[in-house]
Structure formats: C-alpha cells, structure tokens
Design an enzyme around this catalytic site. Sequence first.
Site, PDB file in Angstrom:
ATOM      1  N   CYS A   1       0.716  -1.208  -0.028  1.00 12.55           N
ATOM      2  CA  CYS A   1       0.063  -0.099  -0.090  1.00 12.55           C
ATOM      3  C   CYS A   1       0.957   1.206   0.211  1.00 12.55           C
ATOM      4  O   CYS A   1       1.444   1.846   1.129  1.00 12.55           O
ATOM      5  CB  CYS A   1      -0.998  -0.114   1.282  1.00 12.55           C
TER       6      CYS A   1
ATOM      7  N   CYS B   1      -0.481   4.090   2.130  1.00  8.40           N
ATOM      8  CA  CYS B   1      -0.152   3.781   3.546  1.00  8.40           C
ATOM      9  C   CYS B   1       1.426   4.094   4.060  1.00  8.40           C
ATOM     10  O   CYS B   1       1.531   4.931   4.962  1.00  8.40           O
ATOM     11  CB  CYS B   1      -0.507   2.489   3.919  1.00  8.40           C
ATOM     12  N   ASP B   2       2.218   3.668   3.298  1.00 13.55           N
ATOM     13  CA  ASP B   2       3.491   3.555   3.853  1.00 13.55           C
ATOM     14  C   ASP B   2       4.497   4.428   2.865  1.00 13.55           C
ATOM     15  O   ASP B   2       5.653   4.616   3.293  1.00 13.55           O
ATOM     16  CB  ASP B   2       3.880   2.087   3.567  1.00 13.55           C
TER      17      ASP B   2
END
Length: 321
Positions: A136, A139-140
């Site tokens: 992701c 997300c990261d």
Amino acid sequence: MGNETVKVAIIGSGPAGYTAAIYAARAGLNPVLYTGSQPGGQLTTTNDVENFPGYPQGVNGPQMMLDLQQQAERFGTKIYYSMVTGVDFSVYPLKLIIDEKETVHAEAVIIATGASAKYLGIPSEQKFANRGVSACAVCDGYFYRGKDVAVVGAGDSAAEEATYLAKLCRKVHLLVRRDEMRASNIMQQRVFNTPNIQIHWNTETQEVLGDDNGVTGVRVINNKTGAISEIPIQGFFLAIGHKPNTEIFADYLELDEAGYIKVQPGTTRTNVEGVFATGDAADRVYRQAITAAGTGCMGALDAEKFLAAREAEMTARTVKV
Ligand code: NDP
C-alpha cells in the site's frame, strides 16, 4: 455460541466491521462479530496509519484496531475469534456456519470481510513484511521520502502507486513482467512522463534483499535475456492486485467479475434481503480505512432500518390476524 438466532451478525474485524458493530450496538441490536483469521484485518499489517482523520501524530495500525474493538465492546458487541466458514442465504433467518461446525442464525448480516493484497509468494517478501515490503503506497510511501523504491505490477494500481511514490521518493523502479503495461492509456502516459520512474520491462522479481534494518535491494531477472541484476532500494511495493474475501458468498450474492460484492448504489444493500456488504469486500476503487469505516456505519444503519421495517410488518400482520 451455538444454534442461536441473533439480530445482527457482523463478519470481519477491520474498520468496516468494528464501525458497523459500534453503530449496531449503540442502536441496541446486540451485534455479534466474528473476527476471521486476522483479527483487526489489513491494518494490522501496517505500522503507522497517518491518514485516518483525528490522529494528528498518526496511530499504530494494530493499536487502532484494538481501540476500535474496545469501542465496539463497550456498547455490548459480542466478539468471537472465529471464522465464518460458510453461509446459507436461501433461508431466513440467514444461516452462518462458524468454524465449520456450529450454526448461527441472524436476522441481518453485515459483511465486512475485506480484501487481501496479492503477494508474489516468495519467502523473502514475507521476511521483510513491514520492514520495507508493503502492498500500500498510500499507507507507507511517506516512510520512503527521498529514498529509492521498487513497485511490482503493470495495472492501474501499479501506475497509480508509482506516480504517487515518485512525488515522495528519489527514484521509483517499476518492475513490469511483460513488454507492455495493462494500465489504462492515461495512467501509462503519466508513468512515462514522470522523470524519476524507471521502467524495467520483462522483469520478474527473484528475491527481496535485506539485512537486520530492512530491505536493501531486489534481485530481478530479465525473462527475455535471462540476465540477473540487483537494484538497490529501501522500499518494495506490491501492486499486483487485490482479492476480495467473498468466496463463501458466491452462491448467493451478486459479485462483479473480480469478486467484489455488488451493492445498490448509495447503500450497502445486496441482492439478498437482510444482507449488507461494507468495506473492501464491496469496494474495488477506494479501499481506505476511512472509507471502509464509513460504509461500516452505513451497513449498520441499513440493517437497523431493515429490521425496523420487518418488525413493523410483523406487528401489522399480528394486528390484522
Ligand atoms: P490488475 O489485475 O488490473 O493488474 C495487476 C497487474 O499486476 C498486471 O499488470 C499483472 O501483469 C501484474 N501481475 C500480476 N501478478 C504478477 C506477478 N506475479 N508478478 C509481476 N506482475 C504481476 O490489478 P490492479 O490492482 O492494477 O487494478 C484492479 C482494478 O482496479 C482494475 O480494474 C483497475 O482498472 C482498477 N483501478 C483503477 C484505478 C483508477 O482508475 N484510478 C486505480 C487502481 C485500480 P500482467 O499485465 O502481465 O498480467
């Protein structure tokens, strides 16, 4: 747990499931929630969640899921660390099979089984999960600011993740296994026009390389020439698709060609009365914790409305008799 009938059964324990539980419990529906095999869902595989509104300093993924669980329990949700292994939606009350042995009936079912990112299936990828390997970028990606990363895939997700990461990272290596991309033309053009994305055509991942501090590189093979090379990177992102966890519903619910549950637009209603679908199991586009939580709330409100209408109908029938 046994051969009982509950008002609302929630299947899944990600942001959609717990939010549905919070709303259903506060509405006095005494929900029961089955966590599935990964309590907390996909967010438990992320260290820091920085894009969920309300946490200015970010929040640890597993901690956030514990908080949501406690919030659901505070209002009376019963949580079972069990798997719903089968359903029968041709009967009413709706039937759930728990851990392949017990049967529970429910007047309404809220599905929140989520989706799973696809992985390549090589051991080194699992070894460095959360330590440089991610599925992701949204997300990261932030943790790889100014660093070099690789993205595997060639669809719209890979194109989107590569262009997203290119804004944060020094360089993005896009590993494409064929000599063309599957992504839509416009997304491909975006990739081609981004100077710090380097496309490696006909390239397959052999091994994610790393040390105690995490990922340090990736060993790839050119499947046309057989040449093997190593690319130094700190982040390795998978973007080879997701799979919604909907197999057990396939005999009863309308799914799209990728397996996502079809809902009536603007609602969580499925083609089966009393069954509501929320979160990533019904969302192939957004797939965010906040959107999953939003549809979880919708699922509980839709279930509440359904049960109230049913009750009103039963009362009217009783009065007539
Ligand atoms: P897709 O299934 O479309 O693409 C998966 C990609 O991963 C393919 O290019 C495939 O390669 C590659 N792949 C699969 N397995 C491997 C492997 N083992 N090694 C290397 N590469 C592999 O998935 P997406 O997640 O990209 O998209 C899913 C759906 O969501 C699509 O309909 C897409 O259009 C949509 N979407 C739309 C977006 C938007 O419009 N903004 C953004 C993101 C997704 P190959 O081509 O060789 O099969």
